[in-house]
Design a protein around this motif. Structure first.
Motif, PDB file in Angstrom:
ATOM      1  N   THR A   2      -7.193 -46.055 -40.757  1.00 19.64           N
ATOM      2  CA  THR A   2      -6.566 -44.865 -40.175  1.00 19.64           C
ATOM      3  C   THR A   2      -6.080 -43.968 -41.298  1.00 19.64           C
ATOM      4  O   THR A   2      -5.656 -44.431 -42.350  1.00 19.64           O
ATOM      5  CB  THR A   2      -5.373 -45.269 -39.292  1.00 19.64           C
ATOM      6  OG1 THR A   2      -4.482 -46.040 -40.073  1.00 19.64           O
ATOM      7  CG2 THR A   2      -5.819 -46.041 -38.086  1.00 19.64           C
ATOM      8  N   LEU A 228     -11.346 -47.131 -29.670  1.00 21.50           N
ATOM      9  CA  LEU A 228     -10.481 -47.172 -30.849  1.00 21.50           C
ATOM     10  C   LEU A 228      -9.133 -47.826 -30.570  1.00 21.50           C
ATOM     11  O   LEU A 228      -8.201 -47.687 -31.366  1.00 21.50           O
ATOM     12  CB  LEU A 228     -10.252 -45.742 -31.362  1.00 21.50           C
ATOM     13  CG  LEU A 228     -11.494 -44.938 -31.729  1.00 21.50           C
ATOM     14  CD1 LEU A 228     -11.111 -43.518 -32.107  1.00 21.50           C
ATOM     15  CD2 LEU A 228     -12.245 -45.606 -32.873  1.00 21.50           C
ATOM     16  N   ARG A 231      -7.781 -50.185 -33.324  1.00 21.53           N
ATOM     17  CA  ARG A 231      -7.467 -49.454 -34.548  1.00 21.53           C
ATOM     18  C   ARG A 231      -6.159 -48.686 -34.394  1.00 21.53           C
ATOM     19  O   ARG A 231      -5.315 -48.693 -35.288  1.00 21.53           O
ATOM     20  CB  ARG A 231      -8.609 -48.503 -34.897  1.00 21.53           C
ATOM     21  CG  ARG A 231      -8.380 -47.720 -36.175  1.00 21.53           C
ATOM     22  CD  ARG A 231      -9.524 -46.774 -36.479  1.00 21.53           C
ATOM     23  NE  ARG A 231     -10.785 -47.491 -36.638  1.00 21.53           N
ATOM     24  CZ  ARG A 231     -11.932 -46.889 -36.950  1.00 21.53           C
ATOM     25  NH1 ARG A 231     -11.966 -45.574 -37.115  1.00 21.53           N
ATOM     26  NH2 ARG A 231     -13.035 -47.583 -37.096  1.00 21.53           N
ATOM     27  N   ARG A 232      -5.984 -48.017 -33.245  1.00 20.96           N
ATOM     28  CA  ARG A 232      -4.756 -47.248 -33.040  1.00 20.96           C
ATOM     29  C   ARG A 232      -3.549 -48.168 -32.859  1.00 20.96           C
ATOM     30  O   ARG A 232      -2.442 -47.843 -33.283  1.00 20.96           O
ATOM     31  CB  ARG A 232      -4.899 -46.328 -31.821  1.00 20.96           C
ATOM     32  CG  ARG A 232      -5.946 -45.241 -31.960  1.00 20.96           C
ATOM     33  CD  ARG A 232      -5.787 -44.450 -33.231  1.00 20.96           C
ATOM     34  NE  ARG A 232      -4.474 -43.826 -33.352  1.00 20.96           N
ATOM     35  CZ  ARG A 232      -4.046 -43.219 -34.447  1.00 20.96           C
ATOM     36  NH1 ARG A 232      -4.806 -43.189 -35.530  1.00 20.96           N
ATOM     37  NH2 ARG A 232      -2.859 -42.662 -34.468  1.00 20.96           N
ATOM     38  N   ARG A 234      -3.219 -51.050 -34.357  1.00 19.27           N
ATOM     39  CA  ARG A 234      -2.867 -51.494 -35.718  1.00 19.27           C
ATOM     40  C   ARG A 234      -2.103 -50.395 -36.462  1.00 19.27           C
ATOM     41  O   ARG A 234      -1.142 -50.674 -37.174  1.00 19.27           O
ATOM     42  CB  ARG A 234      -4.132 -51.880 -36.492  1.00 19.27           C
ATOM     43  CG  ARG A 234      -4.741 -53.208 -36.060  1.00 19.27           C
ATOM     44  CD  ARG A 234      -5.736 -53.715 -37.092  1.00 19.27           C
ATOM     45  NE  ARG A 234      -6.855 -52.799 -37.252  1.00 19.27           N
ATOM     46  CZ  ARG A 234      -7.985 -52.857 -36.557  1.00 19.27           C
ATOM     47  NH1 ARG A 234      -8.133 -53.799 -35.618  1.00 19.27           N
ATOM     48  NH2 ARG A 234      -8.959 -52.010 -36.777  1.00 19.27           N
TER      49      ARG A 234
END
Length: 583
Positions: A2, A228, A231-232, A234
């Motif tokens: 990110t 996602l 990922r978001r 995290r």
């Protein structure tokens, strides 16, 4: 991975925060004097009871049979207590009023400075940092001004008065009473050295957390569409963990400070009692003086406790004030200014990148726009059309080359001069909470109602005459909700009121349905008459009626000419035209 924001709005220095604190006090001298006077009187009346009790003890010890003097002193104690309560409440009232006035000035100053920030600075900082300062930091400073500052001021003054009273009774007992305060000085110094940086780090982590969570919430559909979520999550976990780490550190600081406070109270009272007993048995102090000194040392508990209870809030407030004052340091470079000789726009050898470490998105762009010309800029997504529009509007400054109007770089113009000459109209047409009049007066504060109605008439906004309160009708949350076409007409009416010579339309009708877009384009026709118009177009019929068309691809202008010339040339524009017509 990110992407992490590498830039936040500045934070004011310690010297700047000290100046700001002085300004908060000195800008209202009458209020400062009244608070100081009433607080001093309240602290002085609070000293009467222990001293009178000491007099009673001495009188009883010398002549226990005489009760009339004791009764008189007891009534004096009651009177002093009543006076102390009344004066203390009045002092707090005046202090709170003083704090509210100071907070109002601070809020107005912050809003003025925030609204004066260049658009590029706001976009670079992101919404999280600015929102955290606008909400969280303002609330912290407001709480400190309303509650912490008055309490600390009153408590500190009472502490000084009490210590002074003990020294007047007996210097040795005064030194004993000061031992606890002295012990607190070392702990307080240790705390203050670390608190400001700790709270600044906590505020920065909260801003980053707000930015990360806001970006995830705003892009929820995109996150879901591209899978996602993990990922978001995290990214959110990392920002929350950092915020938690900084908060635990500030909690550690408080856990060191407050136990030391309790120990200092006991130390002061015990030392006074032991030393007072020795002085009394040796005939160096009266019993009444020892009792009064012990009562005074116990009386220190309340003001010192209030000071230390709120000093943590003041440290947090100091960090927040540094963040609020730091907004004024963002984009503070004063443009050199200048007076363009005419309205011709010139773009010469322009290169631009959104960040120094990023590659250029514009490469050697050259363009000349004559006054009164209608220029359409077309090309595929990502070609650099909107970026060029922002440079022409003075929102951003090129990395290399120049963008000038009448021989003066656009980005060097003073804000008032720039707004008077060039206006950028995007596809986002914001309606502010307030009346129709308020929404229009943003563009021309001195405009009369007749001027406002004339601007609305120019964009064919006849709906204003059907509103229940006309220009006084409330819009936004809790008021009338305008549809997309009406919101754009409101935005165009602002353009009419500003009356610039150049209007840049960045896909201004892209978010409207075809019928609404045609209605909006008719309204724009009246607004744009007689002006230089640069239209960043996604519908090619806009280019068809332009005087010239600039075709962009990969950050360069690849074709330039009128519609018929470019169609006959058979290049990229001709291919786009055939594709748009389904040929």
């Amino acid at each position: 991975m990110t992407q992490k924001h590498t830039w936040q709005l500045p934070v004011a220095s310690r010297a700047a925060v000290r100046r700001a604190n002085r300004e908060l006090i000195t800008t209202d001298p009458r209020g400062t004097v009244l608070v100081l006077l009433t607080t001093s009187l309240a602290a002085a009346t609070g000293l009467a009871a222990p001293w009178l009790i000491g007099r009673i003890v001495n009188h009883v010890e010398a002549d226990g049979a005489d009760t009339s003097t004791v009764d008189m002193l007891a009534f004096a104690i009651v009177g002093a207590a009543i006076a102390h309560v009344v004066l203390t409440r009045f002092a707090h009232y005046l202090a709170h009023r003083f704090a509210e006035r100071s907070l109002a000035r601070l809020r107005e100053e912050f809003v003025d400075r925030t609204l004066a920030l260049p658009t590029s600075v706001v976009e670079r900082a992101g919404t999280g940092d600015l929102m955290a300062r606008t909400t969280g930091d303002i609330a912290v400073v407001g709480g400190a001004l309303r509650d912490a500052a008055p309490e600390v001021f009153v408590g500190a003054l009472q502490t000084l008065f009490i210590l002074g009273a003990v020294f007047l009774l007996d210097p040795v007992l005064g030194l004993c009473a000061a031992t606890g305060v002295g012990a607190l000085w070392f702990t307080g110094r240790w705390y203050v050295r670390r608190a400001r940086d700790g709270y600044l780090a906590e505020g920065s982590a909260n801003s980053e957390m707000s930015e990360t969570l806001a970006a995830t919430a705003d892009g929820a559909r995109t996150v879901e569409a591209f899978g996602l979520q993990r990922r978001r999550v995290r990214a959110g976990d990392r920002s929350v963990a950092e915020a938690h780490r900084t908060r635990v550190y500030t909690l550690f600081l408080r856990c060191v400070l407050f136990p030391q406070v309790d120990f200092s109270y006991m130390l002061s009272t015990c030392v006074v009692l032991v030393a007072g007993g020795l002085l009394y048995t040796n005939g160096q102090a009266t019993l009444g003086a020892v009792v009064s000194a012990a009562l005074y040392s116990m009386q220190l508990v309340d003001p010192v406790n209030r000071v230390l209870m709120w000093v943590e809030n003041l440290q947090r407030s100091s960090a927040s004030l540094a963040r609020l004052k730091g907004v004024a340091e963002a984009g503070t470079e004063v443009p050199p200014g200048g007076h363009p000789r005419d309205d011709r726009l010139e773009v010469t050898g322009v290169h631009y990148a959104y960040h120094a470490s990023y590659r250029d998105v514009l490469h050697g762009v050259d363009l000349s726009v004559r006054p009164g010309e209608r220029l359409a800029i077309v090309g595929p997504s990502g070609a650099g059309k909107s970026t060029l529009g922002r440079l022409l509007a003075g929102v951003d400054r090129p990395r290399a080359g120049t963008v000038s109007v009448g021989g003066v770089p656009v980005a060097d113009l003073a804000p008032e001069e720039l707004r008077r000459r060039i206006v950028l109209v995007t596809q986002e047409h914001h309606v502010f909470i307030g009346t129709v009049r308020d929404n229009l007066a943003i563009a021309a504060p001195a405009a009369t109602d007749a001027d406002l109605l004339g601007a609305l008439a120019a964009v064919d906004a006849e709906w204003v005459h059907t509103l229940p309160a006309g220009l006084g009708t409330e819009l936004g949350a809790g008021g009338l909700a305008l549809d997309a076409a009406q919101a754009q007409q409101l935005a165009l009416a602002r353009v009419v009121l500003v009356d610039p010579h150049t209007v840049i339309l960045d896909e201004a009708t892209a978010l409207l349905d075809p019928a609404t877009a045609r209605q909006a384009e008719r309204a724009m026709g009246a607004v744009l008459a007689g002006r230089t118009v640069i239209a960043i177009a996604h519908r090619l019929h806009t280019a068809h009626y332009a005087d010239r068309v600039a075709v962009m691809a990969d950050g360069r202008i690849t074709e330039l000419g009128n519609h018929h010339q470019l169609v006959e040339a058979g290049g990229e524009y001709a291919r786009l035209w055939r594709s748009w017509h389904g040929a």
